[in-house]
Design a protein around this motif. Structure first.
Motif, PDB file in Angstrom:
ATOM      1  N   CYS A 752       0.821  -1.325   0.325  1.00  0.00           N
ATOM      2  CA  CYS A 752       0.350   0.219  -0.114  1.00  0.00           C
ATOM      3  C   CYS A 752       1.272   1.339  -0.210  1.00  0.00           C
ATOM      4  O   CYS A 752       0.173   1.948  -0.378  1.00  0.00           O
ATOM      5  CB  CYS A 752      -0.904   0.395   1.125  1.00  0.00           C
ATOM      6  N   TYR A 753       2.517   0.824   0.380  1.00  0.00           N
ATOM      7  CA  TYR A 753       2.876   1.946   0.053  1.00  0.00           C
ATOM      8  C   TYR A 753       2.701   3.080   1.443  1.00  0.00           C
ATOM      9  O   TYR A 753       3.330   4.479   1.052  1.00  0.00           O
ATOM     10  CB  TYR A 753       3.449   3.027  -1.153  1.00  0.00           C
ATOM     11  N   ARG A 754       2.380   2.986   2.484  1.00  0.00           N
ATOM     12  CA  ARG A 754       1.201   3.645   3.302  1.00  0.00           C
ATOM     13  C   ARG A 754       2.389   3.448   4.503  1.00  0.00           C
ATOM     14  O   ARG A 754       2.993   2.492   5.527  1.00  0.00           O
ATOM     15  CB  ARG A 754       0.460   4.195   3.730  1.00  0.00           C
ATOM     16  N   LYS A 755       2.607   4.742   5.387  1.00  0.00           N
ATOM     17  CA  LYS A 755       3.078   4.550   6.904  1.00  0.00           C
ATOM     18  C   LYS A 755       2.045   3.809   8.283  1.00  0.00           C
ATOM     19  O   LYS A 755       1.412   4.804   7.873  1.00  0.00           O
ATOM     20  CB  LYS A 755       3.879   5.936   7.467  1.00  0.00           C
ATOM     21  N   ILE A 756       2.622   3.136   8.620  1.00  0.00           N
ATOM     22  CA  ILE A 756       0.996   2.285   9.527  1.00  0.00           C
ATOM     23  C   ILE A 756       2.657   2.532  11.406  1.00  0.00           C
ATOM     24  O   ILE A 756       1.292   2.064  11.852  1.00  0.00           O
ATOM     25  CB  ILE A 756       1.408   0.530   9.146  1.00  0.00           C
ATOM     26  N   ALA A 757       4.006   3.015  10.566  1.00  0.00           N
ATOM     27  CA  ALA A 757       4.198   2.768  12.721  1.00  0.00           C
ATOM     28  C   ALA A 757       5.085   4.006  12.424  1.00  0.00           C
ATOM     29  O   ALA A 757       5.970   4.126  11.649  1.00  0.00           O
ATOM     30  CB  ALA A 757       4.204   1.511  13.077  1.00  0.00           C
ATOM     31  N   SER A 758       5.640   4.391  13.520  1.00  0.00           N
ATOM     32  CA  SER A 758       7.325   4.398  13.611  1.00  0.00           C
ATOM     33  C   SER A 758       7.430   4.516  15.173  1.00  0.00           C
ATOM     34  O   SER A 758       6.458   4.658  16.490  1.00  0.00           O
ATOM     35  CB  SER A 758       6.873   6.795  13.736  1.00  0.00           C
ATOM     36  N   ILE A 759       8.666   3.893  15.164  1.00  0.00           N
ATOM     37  CA  ILE A 759       9.515   3.843  16.301  1.00  0.00           C
ATOM     38  C   ILE A 759       9.916   4.502  16.511  1.00  0.00           C
ATOM     39  O   ILE A 759      11.454   4.943  16.479  1.00  0.00           O
ATOM     40  CB  ILE A 759      10.069   2.275  15.936  1.00  0.00           C
ATOM     41  N   ALA A 760       9.665   5.495  18.182  1.00  0.00           N
ATOM     42  CA  ALA A 760      11.027   6.298  18.840  1.00  0.00           C
ATOM     43  C   ALA A 760      12.008   5.897  18.938  1.00  0.00           C
ATOM     44  O   ALA A 760      11.385   4.640  19.864  1.00  0.00           O
ATOM     45  CB  ALA A 760       9.840   6.823  19.636  1.00  0.00           C
ATOM     46  N   ILE A 761      13.221   6.522  19.207  1.00  0.00           N
ATOM     47  CA  ILE A 761      14.269   5.771  19.620  1.00  0.00           C
ATOM     48  C   ILE A 761      15.309   7.093  19.974  1.00  0.00           C
ATOM     49  O   ILE A 761      14.369   7.905  19.865  1.00  0.00           O
ATOM     50  CB  ILE A 761      15.060   4.863  18.314  1.00  0.00           C
ATOM     51  N   ARG A 762      16.904   6.531  20.869  1.00  0.00           N
ATOM     52  CA  ARG A 762      17.153   7.845  21.082  1.00  0.00           C
ATOM     53  C   ARG A 762      18.285   9.224  20.715  1.00  0.00           C
ATOM     54  O   ARG A 762      17.399   9.807  20.599  1.00  0.00           O
ATOM     55  CB  ARG A 762      17.932   7.922  22.875  1.00  0.00           C
ATOM     56  N   ASP A 763      17.921   8.150  19.445  1.00  0.00           N
ATOM     57  CA  ASP A 763      19.091   9.014  18.621  1.00  0.00           C
ATOM     58  C   ASP A 763      18.824   8.976  17.428  1.00  0.00           C
ATOM     59  O   ASP A 763      18.945   7.138  17.102  1.00  0.00           O
ATOM     60  CB  ASP A 763      20.590   8.566  19.320  1.00  0.00           C
ATOM     61  N   PRO A 764      18.944   9.446  16.068  1.00  0.00           N
ATOM     62  CA  PRO A 764      18.805   9.316  14.597  1.00  0.00           C
ATOM     63  C   PRO A 764      19.824   7.918  14.306  1.00  0.00           C
ATOM     64  O   PRO A 764      20.768   8.109  15.182  1.00  0.00           O
ATOM     65  CB  PRO A 764      18.956  10.329  14.253  1.00  0.00           C
ATOM     66  N   ILE A 765      19.391   7.002  13.179  1.00  0.00           N
ATOM     67  CA  ILE A 765      20.406   6.083  12.473  1.00  0.00           C
ATOM     68  C   ILE A 765      21.100   6.677  11.472  1.00  0.00           C
ATOM     69  O   ILE A 765      20.664   7.714  11.141  1.00  0.00           O
ATOM     70  CB  ILE A 765      19.369   4.640  11.895  1.00  0.00           C
ATOM     71  N   ILE A 766      22.243   6.498  11.655  1.00  0.00           N
ATOM     72  CA  ILE A 766      23.277   7.680  10.857  1.00  0.00           C
ATOM     73  C   ILE A 766      23.734   6.384   9.696  1.00  0.00           C
ATOM     74  O   ILE A 766      24.916   6.842   9.077  1.00  0.00           O
ATOM     75  CB  ILE A 766      24.262   8.356  11.781  1.00  0.00           C
ATOM     76  N   GLY A 767      23.393   5.373  10.347  1.00  0.00           N
ATOM     77  CA  GLY A 767      24.670   3.732   9.607  1.00  0.00           C
ATOM     78  C   GLY A 767      23.742   2.958   8.880  1.00  0.00           C
ATOM     79  O   GLY A 767      22.325   3.204   8.676  1.00  0.00           O
ATOM     80  N   PRO A 768      23.763   1.984   8.406  1.00  0.00           N
ATOM     81  CA  PRO A 768      23.008   0.593   7.696  1.00  0.00           C
ATOM     82  C   PRO A 768      21.868   0.126   8.975  1.00  0.00           C
ATOM     83  O   PRO A 768      21.745   0.552  10.426  1.00  0.00           O
ATOM     84  CB  PRO A 768      23.649   0.061   7.533  1.00  0.00           C
ATOM     85  N   VAL A 769      20.764   0.396   8.355  1.00  0.00           N
ATOM     86  CA  VAL A 769      19.546  -1.034   9.300  1.00  0.00           C
ATOM     87  C   VAL A 769      19.401  -2.421   9.192  1.00  0.00           C
ATOM     88  O   VAL A 769      19.621  -2.437   7.942  1.00  0.00           O
ATOM     89  CB  VAL A 769      18.138  -0.265   9.324  1.00  0.00           C
ATOM     90  N   ARG A 770      19.181  -3.297   9.912  1.00  0.00           N
ATOM     91  CA  ARG A 770      19.384  -4.999   9.332  1.00  0.00           C
ATOM     92  C   ARG A 770      17.431  -5.211  10.432  1.00  0.00           C
ATOM     93  O   ARG A 770      17.643  -4.568  12.200  1.00  0.00           O
ATOM     94  CB  ARG A 770      20.136  -5.561  10.006  1.00  0.00           C
ATOM     95  N   ALA A 771      16.847  -5.798  10.171  1.00  0.00           N
ATOM     96  CA  ALA A 771      16.244  -6.519  10.934  1.00  0.00           C
ATOM     97  C   ALA A 771      16.360  -7.435  11.091  1.00  0.00           C
ATOM     98  O   ALA A 771      16.751  -8.703   9.565  1.00  0.00           O
ATOM     99  CB  ALA A 771      14.606  -5.621   9.720  1.00  0.00           C
ATOM    100  N   THR A 772      15.822  -8.297  11.694  1.00  0.00           N
ATOM    101  CA  THR A 772      16.575  -9.747  12.126  1.00  0.00           C
ATOM    102  C   THR A 772      15.213 -10.598  12.955  1.00  0.00           C
ATOM    103  O   THR A 772      14.745  -9.912  13.202  1.00  0.00           O
ATOM    104  CB  THR A 772      18.036  -9.867  12.563  1.00  0.00           C
ATOM    105  N   GLN A 773      15.208 -11.936  12.818  1.00  0.00           N
ATOM    106  CA  GLN A 773      14.491 -12.194  13.612  1.00  0.00           C
ATOM    107  C   GLN A 773      15.131 -13.732  14.143  1.00  0.00           C
ATOM    108  O   GLN A 773      15.799 -14.197  14.066  1.00  0.00           O
ATOM    109  CB  GLN A 773      13.272 -13.410  12.816  1.00  0.00           C
ATOM    110  N   ARG A 774      14.721 -13.075  15.642  1.00  0.00           N
ATOM    111  CA  ARG A 774      15.974 -14.268  16.881  1.00  0.00           C
ATOM    112  C   ARG A 774      15.501 -15.587  16.726  1.00  0.00           C
ATOM    113  O   ARG A 774      13.614 -16.141  16.108  1.00  0.00           O
ATOM    114  CB  ARG A 774      15.820 -13.669  17.965  1.00  0.00           C
ATOM    115  N   PRO A 775      15.429 -16.742  17.132  1.00  0.00           N
ATOM    116  CA  PRO A 775      15.490 -17.793  16.570  1.00  0.00           C
ATOM    117  C   PRO A 775      14.097 -17.684  17.443  1.00  0.00           C
ATOM    118  O   PRO A 775      12.904 -19.166  17.947  1.00  0.00           O
ATOM    119  CB  PRO A 775      16.099 -19.119  17.766  1.00  0.00           C
ATOM    120  N   ASN A 776      13.008 -17.290  19.145  1.00  0.00           N
ATOM    121  CA  ASN A 776      12.038 -17.410  19.572  1.00  0.00           C
ATOM    122  C   ASN A 776      11.370 -16.596  18.603  1.00  0.00           C
ATOM    123  O   ASN A 776      10.525 -16.335  19.215  1.00  0.00           O
ATOM    124  CB  ASN A 776      12.768 -17.122  20.473  1.00  0.00           C
TER     125      ASN A 776
END
Length: 803
Positions: A752-776
């Motif tokens: 749909c190309y829509r933003k569905i959420a924003s995750i607030a963090i402490r500082d802006p990301i300035i490098g790579p972003v990786r999404a991973t799924q742990r064994p659990n």
């Protein structure tokens, strides 16, 4: 004036009538003394010291050192002297011949060619007035070559804080040095003298912070003590910092309440730090903090106790705020109790109660144990660890998610940049080996994760030297005949970003056959014209020790110019063989038996790529995506499919059919016209993304599918690890996570190309972003920030906005 002084700005006013009157009065007093009268100091004798200050100037060249000297006196300056010592030695001395109450001098000192770059030079200045009063000495540190000089500061307590005899003062010092910190300490003067320091051993760090205890003896009599920090770097250069003064009191005269100061970031994580400092001449017995909701409900509190011997107590509390919904506003209060039992809280200078309203955000930020800079990251699910390339430390950082701690780093090659797994099968299963692109060399490290407790480098694959030739035809200036010119173009072979692909069966679970490492190269200024500071894209078949140089995107003829390409591989370290990757000319036999010549003509301006060309592979190791970096609009994007193979038309196959066609590359530029700040690719390579002013999604043929309204930043993006295309199932996997210029990670639906959420963090990301799924099954986002590495655990329950 010293010969080293080559320029100054100085204004000297004429002698004033007031000075003439003073001279006349002085003459009368001298006559009185001759008649036997007692000589006494006049009531208007000048006893005020002049002031002098030094600041670092702005030199016009690295061969100069510049300082600006400011001197002032209430009646008149007599002399100003400037001394330089250390990396170079020089002096400047001037005597006033008329009344001068304010003086500004810009001094430029020429640096001898023998002076080593980076050597520290200490500049000292002193001023003397007409009555002989001498100012305090002003100091400033300079560095040959105008590099940042070593610096040391007292960060706590603040200047003017009281100290009580018989009590202990906690000093907080910090130091920074380009050539690493060897020693950090302080010197004490005033009411009594002392000296203390801490020395450090290898590996030395470029910045250090430490605490030291200063006990003020009961016998001290005096008004103030002065603490001057100092630093010594690895070149044994010693630099003094700015002195800080403290008032000395006796216990009998102290009838005070604690002065409390708090420090907390405007955005904090659940596990974060709260700084509390309290000062009281009679000593601090309790120090702590409270965190409350805006309605006053207590969430968490903590404190420490002391025996009251310390007049200043400093503590950085490690807190855990019991919050599960983000973001959430809370109020932070600091408090203290002195040795007499009197309690107070942090206040503003006006005396009003201070409460720090902060936002609790998601994530957990971990500073790199020994500093440095992260270029790329990879999560390895079987041991639940994250591996990060640290360019400045020449190793892989190893972060264990199970206990949120760093393990011993893994030494690899020079300036490690890109990282990728060694593929095992089409299900995305990784082998136990990691591949690391060493951008400071011309090799790829193999890291065996089964070797040792955290893994170990076991091999460095030497990448070949690849030379590109352009062959053009032109008329001879002397004979007017057509002649052929062959020009060699030597590119840097240093790898930068790295992706891992493999060929073989496409059936899920099928094992990989040949492993093919696809990589961009780090450009250098020494490359052949017209390719200075331009990189390339290549692949290396790690199984067969063969290579390919990406030229397909440049195929075609430019207006008014025709360049035939030839590419040659020169093996390194005995790996593989010297070979012709693209012959200048091949003879092809037609079905009727006749022959025709086969050559590749290319547009030379499209052959190379700008610096920092991003590369990522799909989760099933079939495809890769490339995004041309650099701060320029109209950047190119390309894709690669390792299973397509070569076009078999000529005797020697040279065109890789898995590389994007030239017309598709130019069409992508027309559809986006953006600069690239990161790339992403989903599990099966059906969706690719480049991040620029927005985030553009496109398929494997570079056809634009949609635009995500993300915000431009230096951070990257990634897809959900199980995202398998526009109709990815289940719906919660149809996601992309994009870094922002704000301290948030935006979550988008990739259909749909829509933003569905924003995750607030402490500082802006300035490098790579990786999404991973742990064994659990837990979904984890990893990003590099100015403070280190931020990990955000997600519920993996996002809902999409359309079906």
């Amino acid at each position: 004036m010293n010969a080293h002084q080559i320029g100054r700005a100085l204004t000297r006013p004429s002698l004033t009538r007031r000075l003439a009157s003073l001279v006349a009065i002085g003459a009368t007093m001298a006559l009185g003394a001759c008649n036997g009268d007692e000589v006494i100091d006049p009531p208007f004798k000048d006893s005020i010291k002049p002031t002098v200050g030094l600041t670092k100037g702005l030199p016009t060249a690295d061969s100069l050192l510049a300082v600006t000297l400011n001197a002032n006196d209430n009646i008149g300056l007599k002399r100003v002297r400037l001394l330089l010592a250390g990396g170079i030695t020089a002096s400047y001395d001037t005597v006033m011949t008329s009344a001068v109450t304010s003086l500004t001098i810009l001094v430029n000192v020429r640096v001898p060619s023998s002076a080593p770059i980076g050597a520290t030079v200490t500049a000292r200045a002193v001023a003397v007035d007409g009555a002989g009063n001498e100012s305090d000495t002003a100091r400033v540190a300079l560095t040959v070559g105008n590099l940042e000089p070593p610096s040391a500061i007292v960060t706590s307590p603040v200047a003017g804080s009281p100290v009580v005899t018989g009590k202990a003062l906690i000093l907080s010092l910090s130091g920074r040095a380009r050539y690493k910190v060897r020693t950090l300490g302080y010197e004490l003067s005033g009411a009594y003298t002392a000296r203390d320091s801490s020395s450090f051993s290898a590996p030395l760090r470029d910045s250090i912070a430490l605490l030291d205890t200063l006990v003020v003896p009961d016998s001290v009599k005096g008004a103030t003590i002065q603490v001057t920090p100092f630093i010594i770097d690895s070149l044994n250069q010693r630099v003094l910092g700015t002195p800080v003064s403290y008032a000395v009191q006796s216990p009998a005269n102290a009838n005070t309440v604690p002065v409390v100061r708090t420090g907390v970031a405007p955005r904090v994580e659940v596990n974060d730090t709260i700084f509390v400092e309290a000062t009281d001449p009679v000593g601090i017995s309790t120090l702590g903090y409270e965190v409350r909701t805006p309605t006053g409900q207590l969430l968490v509190a903590d404190s420490v106790s002391s025996d009251g011997r310390f007049s200043t107590l400093v503590r950085t509390f490690r807190t855990r705020i019991p919050v599960a919904t983000f973001p959430m506003h809370v109020n932070v209060f600091g408090f203290a109790r002195n040795a007499n039992g009197r309690r107070d809280v942090a206040r503003f200078p006006s005396g009003s109660l201070r409460q720090d309203t902060v936002i609790v955000v998601a994530g957990y930020t971990n500073p790199l144990p020994q500093g440095g800079q992260v270029a790329d990251a990879l999560y390895f699910p079987r041991n639940d660890r994250l591996y990060l390339t640290n360019i400045e430390r020449n190793w892989l950082e190893v972060y264990n998610l199970a206990d949120s701690s760093f393990r011993a780093p893994i030494a690899v090659g020079s300036r490690p940049w890109g990282i990728a797994p060694y593929p095992r099968n089409r299900d995305g299963e990784m082998s136990d080996t990691l591949l690391v692109a060493n951008s400071g060399g011309t090799n790829i490290s193999y890291v065996d994760l089964r070797n040792g407790s955290a893994g170990r480098e076991v091999y460095r694959y030497p990448l070949p030297n690849i030379i590109v030739y352009t062959i053009t035809s032109t008329r001879s200036a002397t004979t007017d005949q057509i002649i052929t010119q062959r020009t060699a173009h030597d590119f840097s072979d240093r790898p930068q970003y790295l992706a891992a692909t493999c060929n073989g069966d496409l059936t899920p679970g099928s094992p990989c056959e040949d492993v093919i490492a696809v990589y961009s190269t780090t450009p250098t200024p020494g490359q052949s014209s017209p390719f200075e500071k331009q990189g390339t894209i290549r692949w290396e078949n790690l199984s067969k020790k063969s290579s390919h140089f990406f030229f397909e995107q440049a195929m075609g003829q430019a207006e008014g110019r025709s360049d035939t390409l030839e590419i040659e591989r020169f093996a390194a370290g005995g790996v593989g063989a010297d070979s012709i990757l693209l012959p200048y000319k091949q003879i092809v036999r037609r079905p009727d038996g006749s022959m025709w010549e086969y050559s590749i003509v290319g547009r030379i301006d499209r052959l190379a790529f700008r610096d920092t060309t991003y590369v990522r592979n799909s989760g099933n190791f079939r495809r890769a995506v490339f995004g041309e970096g650099g701060p320029v609009l109209g950047s190119r994007a390309m894709t690669y499919d390792a299973t397509m193979g070569f076009d078999m038309t000529p005797p020697l196959p040279v065109i890789d059919r898995g590389i994007s066609r030239p017309l598709d590359v130019t069409d992508f530029i027309a559809n986006t016209f953006s600069r690239v700040q990161g790339v992403g690719i989903n599990f099966d390579g059906e969706i690719n993304a480049v991040k620029g002013d927005s985030t553009y999604l496109f398929d494997r043929t570079l056809r634009l599918q949609g635009i995500l309204e993300s915000r431009p930043s230096g951070g990257g993006l990634d897809f959900h690890p199980q995202n398998t295309g526009p109709r990815s199932s289940p719906l919660r996997t149809r996601l992309a996570f994009v870094a922002s210029s704000e301290p948030v990670i935006d979550v988008f639906d990739t259909y749909c190309y829509r933003k569905i959420a924003s995750i607030a963090i402490r500082d802006p990301i300035i490098g790579p972003v990786r999404a991973t799924q742990r064994p659990n099954g837990q979904l984890v986002l990893v990003g590099a920030t100015v403070r280190g590495v931020t990990l955000v655990a997600l519920s993996d329950t996002f809902t999409t906005t359309c079906l």
